[in-house]
Write a protein that holds these residues in place. Structure first.
Motif, PDB file in Angstrom:
ATOM      1  N   GLN A   6      48.224   1.537   2.315  1.00 52.36           N
ATOM      2  CA  GLN A   6      47.095   1.551   1.198  1.00 52.36           C
ATOM      3  C   GLN A   6      47.378   0.548  -0.010  1.00 52.36           C
ATOM      4  O   GLN A   6      48.150   0.868  -0.561  1.00 52.36           O
ATOM      5  N   TRP A   7      46.118   0.226  -0.339  1.00 52.43           N
ATOM      6  CA  TRP A   7      46.206  -0.814  -1.599  1.00 52.43           C
ATOM      7  C   TRP A   7      44.689  -0.792  -2.279  1.00 52.43           C
ATOM      8  O   TRP A   7      43.679  -0.892  -1.397  1.00 52.43           O
ATOM      9  N   ALA A   9      47.167   1.003  -5.198  1.00 52.31           N
ATOM     10  CA  ALA A   9      47.706   2.569  -5.655  1.00 52.31           C
ATOM     11  C   ALA A   9      46.725   3.334  -6.487  1.00 52.31           C
ATOM     12  O   ALA A   9      46.605   4.395  -6.526  1.00 52.31           O
ATOM     13  N   THR A  10      46.404   2.489  -7.603  1.00 52.60           N
ATOM     14  CA  THR A  10      45.735   2.848  -8.609  1.00 52.60           C
ATOM     15  C   THR A  10      44.562   1.790  -9.219  1.00 52.60           C
ATOM     16  O   THR A  10      45.040   0.733  -9.214  1.00 52.60           O
ATOM     17  N   GLU A 105      49.645   6.738   1.335  1.00 48.61           N
ATOM     18  CA  GLU A 105      50.364   7.043   0.073  1.00 48.61           C
ATOM     19  C   GLU A 105      49.043   7.565  -0.881  1.00 48.61           C
ATOM     20  O   GLU A 105      49.277   8.197  -1.933  1.00 48.61           O
ATOM     21  N   SER A 107      44.981   6.322  -2.824  1.00 48.46           N
ATOM     22  CA  SER A 107      44.661   5.762  -3.751  1.00 48.46           C
ATOM     23  C   SER A 107      43.900   6.276  -4.917  1.00 48.46           C
ATOM     24  O   SER A 107      42.852   7.053  -4.501  1.00 48.46           O
TER      25      SER A 107
ATOM     26  N   LYS B  42      50.868  11.962  -3.914  1.00 51.12           N
ATOM     27  CA  LYS B  42      51.191  11.342  -2.863  1.00 51.12           C
ATOM     28  C   LYS B  42      50.149  11.655  -1.554  1.00 51.12           C
ATOM     29  O   LYS B  42      49.604  12.917  -1.844  1.00 51.12           O
TER      30      LYS B  42
END
Lengths: 112, 110
Positions: A6-7, A9-10, A105, A107, B42
């Motif tokens: 996933q991207w 992340a932030t 992981e 976002s 996470k």
């Protein structure tokens, strides 16, 4: 086993701006794919799911949309973000029905 | 409608103090029950899948069991690194959308 990427992340986005979160899957073909949102201290809210290319089902009417342009790619979008869209977004994948569901992981989205 | 209820919502243990987390479910035919561990910030990490009543699975200090109405995640002699939120989910034999519980937040003090 599958790997879910996933991207970004932030991200921090202003109200009214567009959104694109991307999810790709490795290690399987024709997976069932899911987008979830998780608010602090709460459970997982299913937003969209897909059983194949171009096949999207929505669970919750809202400001978001999803697309599946390729077998192992799932995109979450918005044309104009709202403050209430802030949260932790998770992509998940499952090979067939009844198999293990793996998560990315996540976002973190903050709308300001 | 499928339902999953996890209890307690939060659990604090001392290191070495064994305990159990509960996942009660109602589903129209169980295809599978899943346990996940989630660390703060996470994505959930898969732990176990259970398919039928009486089934048990173990991984290090964790042991998951399943009955027709509930599942338990037993934690034996926990360590601080076991601190996390533990999620339970069920998948019905009809359809495939999993139903998740809200999780149990576990804190293990040294």
């Amino acid at each position: 086993s599958q790997t879910i990427h996933q991207w970004p992340a932030t991200l921090v986005q202003p109200v009214g701006s567009p959104l694109s979160l991307e999810c790709t899957v490795e290690g399987t073909s024709n997976p069932n794919l899911y987008w979830y949102r998780q608010a602090a201290g709460r459970g997982l809210q299913l937003l969209f799911y897909s059983v194949g290319i171009g096949q999207i089902s929505s669970e919750v009417p809202q400001n978001l949309s999803a697309s599946r342009p390729q077998d192992r790619q799932f995109i979450l979008s918005s044309k104009k973000l709202l403050l209430s869209d802030s949260g932790f977004y998770l992509c998940a994948g499952e090979q067939g029905n009844g198999n293990t569901i793996y998560f990315g992981e996540g976002s973190w989205l903050t709308v300001v | 409608e499928d339902q999953v209820t996890q209890s307690p919502e939060a659990l604090r243990l001392q290191e070495g103090e064994s305990s159990s987390l509960n996942c009660s479910y109602t589903v129209s035919g169980l295809r599978g029950l899943f346990w996940y561990r989630q660390d703060p910030g996470k994505g959930p990490e898969f732990l176990f899948t259970l398919y039928s009543a009486g089934e048990e699975k173990e991984k290090e200090r964790l042991k998951a069991t399943l009955t027709k109405k509930e599942s338990f995640l037993h934690i034996t002699a926990p360590k601080p690194e076991d601190s996390a939120t533990y999620l339970c989910a069920v998948q019905a034999s009809v359809g495939y959308i999993p139903t998740f519980g809200r999780g149990t937040s576990l804190i293990v003090h040294p």
